[in-house]
Design an enzyme around this catalytic site. Structure first.
Site, PDB file in Angstrom:
ATOM      1  N   ASP A   1     110.461 -15.666  43.211  1.00 37.32           N
ATOM      2  CA  ASP A   1     109.647 -16.800  43.814  1.00 37.32           C
ATOM      3  C   ASP A   1     110.665 -17.614  44.650  1.00 37.32           C
ATOM      4  O   ASP A   1     111.883 -17.484  44.821  1.00 37.32           O
ATOM      5  CB  ASP A   1     108.836 -17.652  42.685  1.00 37.32           C
ATOM      6  CG  ASP A   1     109.737 -18.482  41.805  1.00 37.32           C
ATOM      7  OD1 ASP A   1     110.879 -18.933  42.349  1.00 37.32           O
ATOM      8  OD2 ASP A   1     109.051 -18.864  40.881  1.00 37.32           O
TER       9      ASP A   1
ATOM     10  N   ILE B   1     112.371 -20.261  44.758  1.00 35.26           N
ATOM     11  CA  ILE B   1     113.355 -21.209  44.272  1.00 35.26           C
ATOM     12  C   ILE B   1     114.484 -20.543  43.455  1.00 35.26           C
ATOM     13  O   ILE B   1     115.072 -21.001  42.781  1.00 35.26           O
ATOM     14  CB  ILE B   1     113.070 -22.428  43.642  1.00 35.26           C
ATOM     15  CG1 ILE B   1     112.129 -22.134  42.338  1.00 35.26           C
ATOM     16  CG2 ILE B   1     112.266 -23.560  44.548  1.00 35.26           C
ATOM     17  CD1 ILE B   1     112.081 -23.305  41.407  1.00 35.26           C
ATOM     18  N   LYS B   2     113.952 -19.057  43.450  1.00 36.35           N
ATOM     19  CA  LYS B   2     115.027 -18.417  42.481  1.00 36.35           C
ATOM     20  C   LYS B   2     116.304 -17.837  43.127  1.00 36.35           C
ATOM     21  O   LYS B   2     116.504 -18.404  44.226  1.00 36.35           O
ATOM     22  CB  LYS B   2     114.263 -17.391  41.965  1.00 36.35           C
ATOM     23  CG  LYS B   2     113.141 -17.395  41.081  1.00 36.35           C
ATOM     24  CD  LYS B   2     113.698 -18.076  39.680  1.00 36.35           C
ATOM     25  CE  LYS B   2     112.699 -18.220  38.782  1.00 36.35           C
ATOM     26  NZ  LYS B   2     111.308 -18.796  39.091  1.00 36.35           N
ATOM     27  N   ASN B   3     117.413 -17.273  42.460  1.00 33.09           N
ATOM     28  CA  ASN B   3     118.504 -16.898  42.880  1.00 33.09           C
ATOM     29  C   ASN B   3     118.261 -16.163  44.219  1.00 33.09           C
ATOM     30  O   ASN B   3     119.217 -16.387  45.112  1.00 33.09           O
ATOM     31  CB  ASN B   3     119.232 -16.206  41.895  1.00 33.09           C
ATOM     32  CG  ASN B   3     119.911 -17.201  40.667  1.00 33.09           C
ATOM     33  OD1 ASN B   3     119.751 -18.242  41.051  1.00 33.09           O
ATOM     34  ND2 ASN B   3     120.717 -16.726  39.905  1.00 33.09           N
TER      35      ASN B   3
END
Ligand code: PLP
Length: 378
Positions: free
Chosen positions: A184, A186-188
């Protein structure tokens, strides 16, 4: 005076730029935005990145990855052991598959599932355990697999936070029963929205591949060749959970940038917080080996009942912060505090996540640190 959104120091943020824009232009030029060759390429790159020998099946979100993973191997009505201290997605994914999430305790040093507590919640209906790799930490994963083996449970790792985590020399996802990632915003790494189910099991992979495309058998192979199934069989339930070429094109770029860009910046920022906040008696830091994780969030524990005041102070200074997470056993749908989980409840009152994303500047981070220090010195 209220701070404008532009002035705020963001808790998290997507890191996308020219590389992603150019990739999106290529998808548009190709003329097919749905699931096709870009998804195939992203899956191949993920498999390669994990060292090969595993399936990687991309879906529309981390939640749909977890849902299909549970549904692929856990009969409806079964119980799944999962920590209460996780995102609501872990619980809803289990429910969506017709199974029952059983809220367990976490260990306070890692916020990962407490196997001793999970063992006390085993019943004849328990068929799986879902360890959540909280803040990119796996905890003692060997112990989880040993417990699962002893009780014949499937293991579905919620690795939404743990893209890039190394456990005992191996990447999370390169081993284990079923591992679910989230991409999504904001993930790594992000694909806008998206997720992946990674497994060595042909049965699970086949289930997920078909179920993401309304249960249409072998539709994946056709879509990767740019053709569509007109006559087909369906043998089980299915969903519109596939990934689009648009999402995959972004994901491919992000995977390319992980080692050179996101990993060093997230590790550097987390280390800097750690070094700067270590001496504050009201703050307890989690101990991490930052060479082995790519920190997705930076939670701290604020002791002596001072969490909410610090949170307010940071917000007043234009600094966003978060609480990962509101315990799931508090929710009406999941028993409305019917279970006693004292460690989780204490942690919930102490946890505070500080801004962490690759775009966080040194000056912004210094402001966060200064604000925290000022708060406790007054
Ligand atoms: C622990 C955890 N599990 C599952 C998910 C669900 O992932 P998604 O947002 O891609 O559906 C998230 C996403 O925030 C998460 O943090």
């Amino acid at each position: 005076m209220a701070m404008g959104d532009m002035d705020k120091i963001r808790l998290s943020k997507s890191s996308v730029g020219d590389l992603e824009k150019e990739a999106l232009a290529r998808v548009i030029d190709q003329g097919y935005l749905g699931m096709g060759s870009f998804v195939n390429e992203f899956e191949e790159k993920l498999r390669e990145w994990l060292g090969g020998g595993r399936y990687a099946v991309c879906v529309s979100s981390g939640t749909s990855a977890l849902h299909l993973a549970v549904e692929s191997c856990v009969p409806p009505g079964s119980e799944v052991l999962v920590q209460s201290l996780t995102y609501i997605a872990s619980f809803q994914a289990i429910s969506a598959a017709g199974a029952i999430p059983v809220a367990c305790e976490v260990l306070p040093g890692t916020c990962t599932i407490d196997i001793g507590d999970a063992g006390r919640r085993l019943t004849e209906r328990t068929k799986a355990i879902m360890p959540v790799h909280y803040a990119s930490r796996t905890g003692d994963l060997e112990k989880v697999y040993e417990f699962a083996g002893r009780h014949k449970l499937r293991v579905i790792e919620d690795a939404a936070h743990a893209f890039g985590t190394i456990y005992k020399g191996r990447k999370v996802g390169s081993f284990g029963d079923i591992v679910c990632f989230s991409f999504d915003g904001i993930k790594n790494i992000t694909s806008g929205e998206g997720g992946a189910v990674v497994t060595g099991s042909t049965e699970v992979a086949k289930y997920v591949m078909d179920a993401r495309l309304l249960g249409v058998e072998k539709d994946t192979e056709k879509r990767y060749r740019g053709i569509r199934s007109w006559e087909f069989d369906v043998t089980h339930r299915g969903y519109r959970y596939h990934m689009s070429n648009i999402f995959a094109a972004i994901g491919i770029c992000q995977l390319e940038r992980l080692d050179s860009d996101f990993k060093p910046s997230r590790q550097r920022l987390a280390r800097a917080y750690h070094d700067a906040l270590g001496g504050i008696p009201e703050i307890m830091l989690f101990q991490n080996d930052y060479s082995e994780i790519i920190p997705h969030i930076f939670p701290i524990r604020v002791l002596e009942g001072r969490r909410n005041a610090l949170k307010e102070h940071l917000l007043e200074n234009g600094i966003e912060c978060g609480v990962h997470y509101y315990p799931n056993h508090f929710l009406t749908f999941y028993g409305g505090r019917g279970t006693d989980l004292p460690v989780t409840e204490r942690l919930h009152g102490e946890l505070l996540s500080l801004p962490l994303h690759p775009g966080l500047t040194g000056a912004e981070q210094r402001k966060v640190i200064t604000c925290i220090k000022e708060h406790f010195c007054d």
